[in-house]
Each structure stands twice: as structure tokens, then as C-alpha cells.
Design a protein around this motif. Structure first.
Motif, short mmCIF file in Angstrom:
data_model
loop_
_atom_site.label_atom_id
_atom_site.label_comp_id
_atom_site.label_asym_id
_atom_site.label_seq_id
_atom_site.Cartn_x
_atom_site.Cartn_y
_atom_site.Cartn_z
N THR A 167 0.82 -1.21 0.00
CA THR A 167 0.00 0.00 0.00
C THR A 167 0.86 1.26 0.00
N ALA A 191 -8.12 2.52 -11.20
CA ALA A 191 -7.50 3.07 -10.00
C ALA A 191 -8.13 4.40 -9.61
N LEU A 192 -8.43 5.25 -10.58
CA LEU A 192 -9.09 6.52 -10.28
C LEU A 192 -10.47 6.28 -9.68
N THR A 240 -11.42 3.69 -7.93
CA THR A 240 -11.26 3.14 -6.59
C THR A 240 -10.76 4.20 -5.61
N LEU A 241 -9.80 5.00 -6.04
CA LEU A 241 -9.25 6.06 -5.18
C LEU A 241 -10.30 7.08 -4.76
N THR A 242 -11.31 7.29 -5.60
CA THR A 242 -12.29 8.34 -5.35
C THR A 242 -13.63 7.79 -4.87
N LYS A 277 -10.06 3.80 -0.86
CA LYS A 277 -8.81 4.43 -1.28
C LYS A 277 -7.58 3.92 -0.52
N MET A 326 -4.32 -1.17 -4.92
CA MET A 326 -4.76 -1.19 -6.32
C MET A 326 -4.08 -2.30 -7.12
N LYS A 352 2.89 -0.05 -6.34
CA LYS A 352 1.87 0.98 -6.37
C LYS A 352 2.46 2.32 -6.81
N SER A 389 0.57 7.71 -4.85
CA SER A 389 -0.81 8.18 -4.73
C SER A 389 -0.93 9.66 -4.38
N PHE A 431 -3.61 12.18 -6.18
CA PHE A 431 -4.57 12.99 -5.43
C PHE A 431 -4.39 14.48 -5.74
#
Length: 357
Positions: free
Chosen positions: A19, A145-146, A148-150, A155, A159, A175, A178, A182
């Protein structure tokens, strides 16, 4: 109609530390899938049916403003970003009939194979095929990924499951940075711009399992909440402990990678055991409910038989894995797991699977 599918995943090495941006891991795509069927509609209705979530309908005009506050949130967020990308590329986004079918469950319980990521990537693959939008495989991963991150509550992950669901096979994964992504999101950059950009620290490279090695997967019957496990424990202790875990396990991930490339089973087995010891130590430092009696039994049976073994993923339930280069040992482990109440899952590496039809 277009059909696309994305595989589930299992971690071979690098859990928790992955992570952190730039930390290596090894992830295996496995041959249970989420399948998405897409049909274009002549009206503006988006009608989604899932064998796990039920049915949801909304208009394409309200998609971008719908709340992400229920179990549909990751599906809806993925569709939002697909819509945004389509519009940025001059393509109208009209109604859709969407069917989502997940094989990543047993008796109504998740198997810990990354079902959320597989849903995201199957949706993206299906829409790209339907619309013929210009999007490479790595860009499809970035869009996932976008999404999931949002999405609330998602988040914190690595990923990496998205990468396995995109590319299949066995991959070495690191990874992306990040904080950079962001920052882009805070700057309201175009989705197309972010997909075309280089993502710092991101690495996705193919590996392979030697042909005469067997992957064994044992399911404890107790599903775990990966996102909750990733965020559990004292925050200060967790961050320091994760940095120490990353420092100690990165060389072991490299050792497993070398062992796979050289078909050196003893090297891989030793590195798996050392990796497991590091994960036990991390869990102890942060007070993580990582190991269960069933997982401990799974590990003991496999290691006593001479296999390499470890818990796969976040622990707390779900799965353990074993590797062996002896077919007789593989059979003995499966039989012993069954006697111990552990379900051997008939899984293989999903090296070649049909993305779209």
C-alpha cells in the motif's frame, strides 16, 4: 451486446507494505471471474443487474450527481468515470443495460479474491469494447485506480488487485505515488490527461510459475474485510510498523521473483516462510487480527508437508496458499486441509482469458 470478464487475484508476497508507493509485491490472477454484459439502449436509462447486489436503475443524466453512499458506490463511481472519459473524447454516453455476474463467491460468501476490483475492470473492459474508445490496457488500469481512489472506503488499498484483473497471469506490482494522483484530482485535471500521464513509481511486470509447480489455495470459510484490516490498529504505530515491514519484505519479494525466474523452488519456499514471519510481526506490532486458528492450521499442514505456504492478502480469514513442485505433496496437502475443515479451491493462474467477446 459485449461481454467482458476480469479475474480474481491472490497475493503471493508483499501484502500491507504494497500500500506504500514503490513497494514491490507479487500478485497472481486466478481463474474465477466477474463477467459483465453490456447492451446499448436507445433511451437514457442505465439498468444494472448484479447477482450480488440486485437491481439498480437511474438516468444517464443523473449519473454524475448520484450519491456514493451504498453498496453500489463502486459500480456507480466506475460508470461515472467511464461517462466522463467518453464525453471528453467526444462520444455521447447514452443508456445501457448492464449485467454483472460474479464467480468470486461460495455459498453467498466472498472468497477473498478481489471481487470489487474485478467488477471495476470488467465494467471498464466491456465499455471500451462496446464504444471502441481509445484506451490501452495500462490506461484501463489507471481508470480503475481513479474509480477506486475516489470511492468512499476504498482508497486505502494497493490497487494491485486492479492490475491483476487487467493483465492476468502473475505480475510484479508496485503501487503508484498516490499523493501525486490525489494532487491531480484536486487540480480537477481531465480524466484523459491523467490516463495519458506517467504515474510515478507504478510498475507492472509479467512473471510466470514454473510448469511443474502446483498452486494450492485453501479457503477457511470465514470472509475478511480487507479495507477494515488495512485501516485497523493505532495510526502512529501502524505507519511506523508498515515502513519497517516494507524495509524487511522488499528483499524477500525480490528473492521470490528471482526464484520464479530461475525455477528455484527452495528459494521461493524460504522467502515465503520469511515473508510470513514478517507479516506475523507486523500484525503483532499494530494489534491486527491477522491470523485465525483455521489459517494457522492451513499453514502448519502445508509447511510440514514441505511446501512453501503463507496467508494470502490481508488475513483475518479468507485464504492461505501453498506452492509445491511435487504432485504427491500437493494431493496430500489438499486431503489434509479437507480433514481440517479447510476447503481446497480448484484455482489456477489465469494466464490466458478472453477479455471481450
Amino acid at each position: 451486446m459485449v461481454m467482458a470478464k476480469a479475474p480474481g487475484k491472490l497475493y503471493l508476497a508483499g501484502e500491507y507494505a504494497v500500500t506504500l508507493p514503490g513497494q514491490p509485491s507479487i500478485i497472481m490472477a486466478v481463474d474465477r471471474f466477474v463477467t459483465v454484459n453490456l447492451d446499448p439502449r436507445t433511451d437514457a436509462l442505465i439498468s444494472v443487474t448484479s447477482n450480488l447486489l440486485g437491481h439498480r436503475e437511474l438516468s444517464s443524466s443523473e449519473l454524475l450527481t448520484v450519491g456514493l453512499d451504498d453498496d453500489w458506490r463502486l459500480v456507480l463511481r466506475t460508470l461515472q468515470l467511464i461517462q466522463t472519459y467518453a464525453i471528453e473524447n467526444g462520444q455521447p454516453f447514452t443508456g445501457l443495460t448492464v449485467s454483472i455476474d460474479s464467480q468470486l463467491t461460495m455459498a453467498g460468501q466472498k472468497l477473498g479474491l478481489g471481487s470489487s476490483a474485478a467488477v471495476v475492470m470488467a465494467l471498464i473492459k466491456a465499455y471500451v469494447a462496446l464504444s471502441e474508445l481509445p484506451m490501452s490496457s495500462i490506461q484501463q488500469y489507471k481508470l480503475g485506480a481513479l474509480a477506486t481512489l475516489t470511492t468512499p472506503d476504498f482508497k486505502a488499498g494497493s490497487m494491485g488487485d486492479l492490475a491483476a484483473a487487467t493483465f492476468g497471469g502473475i505480475i510484479r506490482y508496485q503501487k503508484f505515488a498516490s499523493p501525486v494522483i490525489f494532487d491531480w484530482l484536486d487540480q480537477h485535471r481531465y480524466v484523459s490527461e491523467m490516463l495519458a500521464a506517467t504515474w510515478p513509481d507504478l510498475v507492472i511486470e509479467p512473471l510466470a510459475l514454473p510448469a511443474d509447480w502446483s498452486l494450492l489455495v485453501g479457503w477457511t470459510g470465514s470472509p475478511a474485510d480487507t479495507q477494515a484490516l488495512l485501516e485497523s490498529g493505532d495510526l502512529t504505530d501502524r505507519d511506523a510498523a508498515k515502513q519497517l515491514l516494507a524495509q524487511n519484505t522488499a528483499p524477500l519479494v525480490g528473492m521470490i521473483e528471482t526464484g520464479l525466474r530461475q525455477a528455484d523452488f527452495d528459494k521461493v519456499r524460504a522467502a515465503m516462510q520469511l515473508s510470513q514471519e514478517q507479516l506475523f510481526a507486523y500484525a503483532s506490532r499494530v494489534g491486527l487480527a491477522y491470523v485465525t486458528p483455521a489459517l494457522l492450521s492451513l499453514l502448519s499442514i502445508a509447511t510440514e508437508a514441505g511446501a512453501g505456504a503463507k496467508i494470502s492478502g490481508a488475513g483475518g480469514g479468507d485464504n492461505g496458499i501453498a506452492l509445491t513442485n511435487d504432485a504427491t505433496v500437493a494431493t496430500a496437502i489438499r486431503d489434509a486441509w479437507q480433514r481440517a475443515g479447510i476447503t481446497p479451491l480448484p484455482l489456477a493462474i489465469a494466464f490466458n482469458f478472453s477479455n471481450c467477446i
